[in-house]
Design an enzyme around this catalytic site. Structure first.
Site, mmCIF file in Angstrom:
data_model
loop_
_atom_site.group_PDB
_atom_site.id
_atom_site.type_symbol
_atom_site.label_atom_id
_atom_site.label_comp_id
_atom_site.label_asym_id
_atom_site.label_seq_id
_atom_site.Cartn_x
_atom_site.Cartn_y
_atom_site.Cartn_z
ATOM 1 N N GLU A 23 13.378 -0.861 -22.524
ATOM 2 C CA GLU A 23 14.398 -1.298 -21.561
ATOM 3 C C GLU A 23 14.918 -0.047 -20.852
ATOM 4 O O GLU A 23 15.405 0.885 -21.482
ATOM 5 C CB GLU A 23 15.534 -2.069 -22.249
ATOM 6 C CG GLU A 23 16.463 -2.678 -21.209
ATOM 7 C CD GLU A 23 17.545 -3.586 -21.784
ATOM 8 O OE1 GLU A 23 17.353 -4.196 -22.858
ATOM 9 O OE2 GLU A 23 18.608 -3.664 -21.126
ATOM 10 N N GLU A 50 18.417 5.706 -21.126
ATOM 11 C CA GLU A 50 19.681 5.640 -20.378
ATOM 12 C C GLU A 50 20.162 7.049 -20.025
ATOM 13 O O GLU A 50 19.859 8.007 -20.732
ATOM 14 C CB GLU A 50 20.767 4.998 -21.252
ATOM 15 C CG GLU A 50 21.357 3.702 -20.777
ATOM 16 C CD GLU A 50 21.905 3.652 -19.375
ATOM 17 O OE1 GLU A 50 22.296 4.702 -18.819
ATOM 18 O OE2 GLU A 50 21.971 2.567 -18.806
ATOM 19 N N ASP A 61 20.857 -0.071 -10.672
ATOM 20 C CA ASP A 61 21.942 0.239 -9.721
ATOM 21 C C ASP A 61 21.514 -0.162 -8.310
ATOM 22 O O ASP A 61 20.462 0.263 -7.833
ATOM 23 C CB ASP A 61 22.258 1.736 -9.763
ATOM 24 C CG ASP A 61 22.942 2.133 -11.057
ATOM 25 O OD1 ASP A 61 23.743 1.329 -11.574
ATOM 26 O OD2 ASP A 61 22.673 3.233 -11.559
HETATM 27 C C1 LIG Z 1 23.959 -1.545 -13.005
HETATM 28 S S1 LIG Z 1 23.729 -0.871 -14.592
HETATM 29 C C2 LIG Z 1 22.961 -2.211 -15.496
HETATM 30 C C3 LIG Z 1 23.148 -2.081 -16.969
HETATM 31 C C4 LIG Z 1 22.522 -3.211 -17.818
HETATM 32 N N1 LIG Z 1 21.090 -3.253 -17.667
HETATM 33 C C5 LIG Z 1 23.120 -4.541 -17.459
HETATM 34 O O1 LIG Z 1 22.404 -5.382 -16.882
HETATM 35 O O2 LIG Z 1 24.302 -4.761 -17.761
HETATM 36 C C6 LIG Z 1 22.360 0.237 -14.328
HETATM 37 C C7 LIG Z 1 22.127 1.185 -15.503
HETATM 38 O O3 LIG Z 1 20.979 1.976 -15.254
HETATM 39 C C8 LIG Z 1 21.213 3.305 -15.679
HETATM 40 N N2 LIG Z 1 20.316 4.179 -14.911
HETATM 41 C C9 LIG Z 1 20.354 4.412 -13.580
HETATM 42 N N3 LIG Z 1 19.361 5.225 -13.206
HETATM 43 C C10 LIG Z 1 18.652 5.512 -14.334
HETATM 44 C C11 LIG Z 1 17.507 6.311 -14.604
HETATM 45 N N4 LIG Z 1 16.876 6.967 -13.624
HETATM 46 N N5 LIG Z 1 17.068 6.399 -15.877
HETATM 47 C C12 LIG Z 1 17.711 5.736 -16.880
HETATM 48 N N6 LIG Z 1 18.795 4.958 -16.688
HETATM 49 C C13 LIG Z 1 19.258 4.845 -15.432
HETATM 50 C C14 LIG Z 1 22.695 3.521 -15.381
HETATM 51 O O4 LIG Z 1 23.266 4.566 -16.157
HETATM 52 C C15 LIG Z 1 23.283 2.156 -15.725
HETATM 53 O O5 LIG Z 1 23.696 2.071 -17.077
#
Ligand SMILES: C[S@@+](CC[C@H](N)C(=O)[O-])C[C@H]1O[C@@H](n2cnc3c(N)ncnc32)[C@H](O)[C@@H]1O
Length: 217
Positions: A53, A78, A127
């Site tokens: 994930e 993450e 995001d």
């Molecule tokens: C909008 S949140 C969604 C979190 C979760 N999947 C949910 O649906 O509640 C997007 C997540 O992706 C992580 N993220 C963004 N860019 C990333 C990257 N390049 N590698 C790993 N994680 C990333 C952010 O830190 C954030 O926790």
């Protein structure tokens, strides 16, 4: 000349004492700095099915799925350290042996690890970067999908959910050459729970788009 690729990943630097303690406890056991990992298959006792994930946020989906599927191994990456710490706390409480977490940027991680390793890769509510001038910061584009493809086994599946219409439209174009399913019931016990961001989308009346595809079919 090689162009410099800017990273837009927001890495939080302040970490609470409690989170530091849990990182220390699980470091190089169930938790790794992604920069230090290449042989991913050696980190957990071997299982037939491996799931990743990307951007698991508070990790509720990852924990619930790992608890419900003890015959599979779950990996999460993450950049949000508090999210990693809260998953590790659950790993500790439930004594879970089938979860491994990585801190870092999913792109760097997927380039580095041995491949193909995963049967399923989930990206739930990446995001959205709503302003058009920031769309280049979005995680999913053709280059990223090529990277995902290299990391998925034959018949391995990518699952993406988003509540952002124009992101969904772009993903649809990227998937044009593949057969795409939209009903996550086909995933059976791996069907994602309603995540925090899905909850927000529903509360705010936004449609949720689901894409499930076998990139190597
Ligand atoms: C909008 S949140 C969604 C979190 C979760 N999947 C949910 O649906 O509640 C997007 C997540 O992706 C992580 N993220 C963004 N860019 C990333 C990257 N390049 N590698 C790993 N994680 C990333 C952010 O830190 C954030 O926790």
């Amino acid at each position: 000349m090689k162009r410099e690729v800017k990273s837009f990943v927001h890495v939080r630097s302040r970490t609470s004492k409690k989170d530091l303690e849990i990182f220390e406890k699980f470091k190089n056991k169930n938790f790794f700095d992604s920069k230090e990992v290449s042989h991913i298959s050696k980190l957990l006792p071997e299982k037939k099915i491996n799931i990743l994930e990307i951007g698991f946020g508070d990790g509720n989906n990852l924990i619930e799925k790992a608890m419900a599927n003890s015959n599979m191994n779950f990996y999460g990456i993450e950049v949000f350290k508090s999210g990693i710490a809260s998953v590790l706390k659950q790993v500790q409480i439930h004594d879970l042996k089938n979860i491994c977490l990585f801190y870092g940027d999913a792109k760097d991680f997927l380039v580095k690890i041995e491949k193909p390793f995963f049967d399923f890769i989930f990206i739930l509510f990446p995001d959205p970067w709503p302003k058009k001038k920031h769309w280049k910061r979005r995680l999913i584009d053709q280059n990223f999908l090529n990277l995902i493809k290299q990391n998925l086994k034959e018949k391995g599946r990518l699952i993406v959910k988003t509540d952002w219409q124009d992101y969904a439209d772009d993903i649809k174009k990227d998937f044009a050459e593949f057969k795409v399913l939209h009903d996550s019931n086909v995933l059976q016990s791996l069907k994602p729970i309603q995540t925090k961001y899905e909850g927000k989308a529903i509360e705010e009346g936004r449609e949720v788009f689901t894409y499930i595809t076998d990139l190597n079919a």
